[in-house]
Structures are given as C-alpha cells and as structure tokens.
Motif scaffolding. Structure first.
Motif, mmCIF file in Angstrom:
data_model
loop_
_atom_site.group_PDB
_atom_site.id
_atom_site.type_symbol
_atom_site.label_atom_id
_atom_site.label_comp_id
_atom_site.label_asym_id
_atom_site.label_seq_id
_atom_site.Cartn_x
_atom_site.Cartn_y
_atom_site.Cartn_z
ATOM 1 N N THR A 65 4.643 -7.502 8.930
ATOM 2 C CA THR A 65 4.451 -7.301 7.580
ATOM 3 C C THR A 65 5.018 -5.722 7.687
ATOM 4 O O THR A 65 5.072 -5.143 8.263
ATOM 5 N N ASN A 78 4.103 -4.037 11.571
ATOM 6 C CA ASN A 78 3.437 -4.327 12.257
ATOM 7 C C ASN A 78 3.503 -5.822 12.512
ATOM 8 O O ASN A 78 4.336 -6.535 11.731
ATOM 9 N N ASN A 138 1.345 -3.392 4.838
ATOM 10 C CA ASN A 138 0.933 -4.607 4.658
ATOM 11 C C ASN A 138 1.283 -5.889 4.329
ATOM 12 O O ASN A 138 0.481 -6.781 3.407
ATOM 13 N N CYS A 139 2.222 -5.772 3.826
ATOM 14 C CA CYS A 139 3.034 -7.951 2.878
ATOM 15 C C CYS A 139 3.773 -7.713 3.769
ATOM 16 O O CYS A 139 4.649 -7.454 4.806
ATOM 17 N N CYS A 157 0.847 -1.131 0.190
ATOM 18 C CA CYS A 157 0.230 -0.202 -0.294
ATOM 19 C C CYS A 157 0.946 0.620 -0.374
ATOM 20 O O CYS A 157 1.730 1.510 1.022
#
Length: 82
Positions: A52, A21, A55-56, A14
């Motif tokens: 992540t 995270n 978000n990956c 994103c």
C-alpha cells in the motif's frame, strides 16, 4: 477484461500520511485434509502480499509456493523470502 474497460476503482489516499507498507502472509498447506493423490497443489502453501501507498493498495499477488513446506513457520519464512 474487454467488457470491463469502463470500470475502475476510486482511491482516496490519506493526504497527511505518505507511507509505503507491505503485508505478506502465507497459508500452510491450504487444502490440508482434502488431498488428492492426482493433485500435487493440494499440499502446497499459498503466499500472498499487498503493498500500500498512503493506505491505498497498489500491488497485490497470491500464488502457490514452489516447494512443499513442512510447517507453518517454514511457509511464513518462504513467503517473506519472496
């Protein structure tokens, strides 16, 4: 692994959200109820985590805990400590 050198993942992070995270988890006595006297891993809890970035997933691991946890809470605390 040699035969999978041409394989890979395409990650689409994103662009507007750059967050790091970490998601830890533990499974208390993962094989509880199917113990075998000759397999001490049956009563070990499993610890896992995923980290992540945007978000990956970039890092993940799942392993048996070294000590036998006596409760779900103890397994979760042990997972967070590592």
């Amino acid at each position: 692994l040699r035969k999978t050198r041409t394989k890979g993942l395409i990650l689409k992070p994103c662009a507007n959200v750059f967050e790091i995270n970490a998601y830890p988890d533990a499974d208390f006595a993962g094989m509880y109820g199917v113990e075998r006297a000759d397999d001490p891993a049956c009563v070990k809890s499993r610890t896992g985590y995923v980290i992540t970035v945007a978000n990956c997933p970039v890092l993940w691991k799942s392993t048996l805990q070294t000590k036998t946890a006596l409760s779900t809470m103890e397994a979760e605390i042990s997972a967070l400590a590592h």
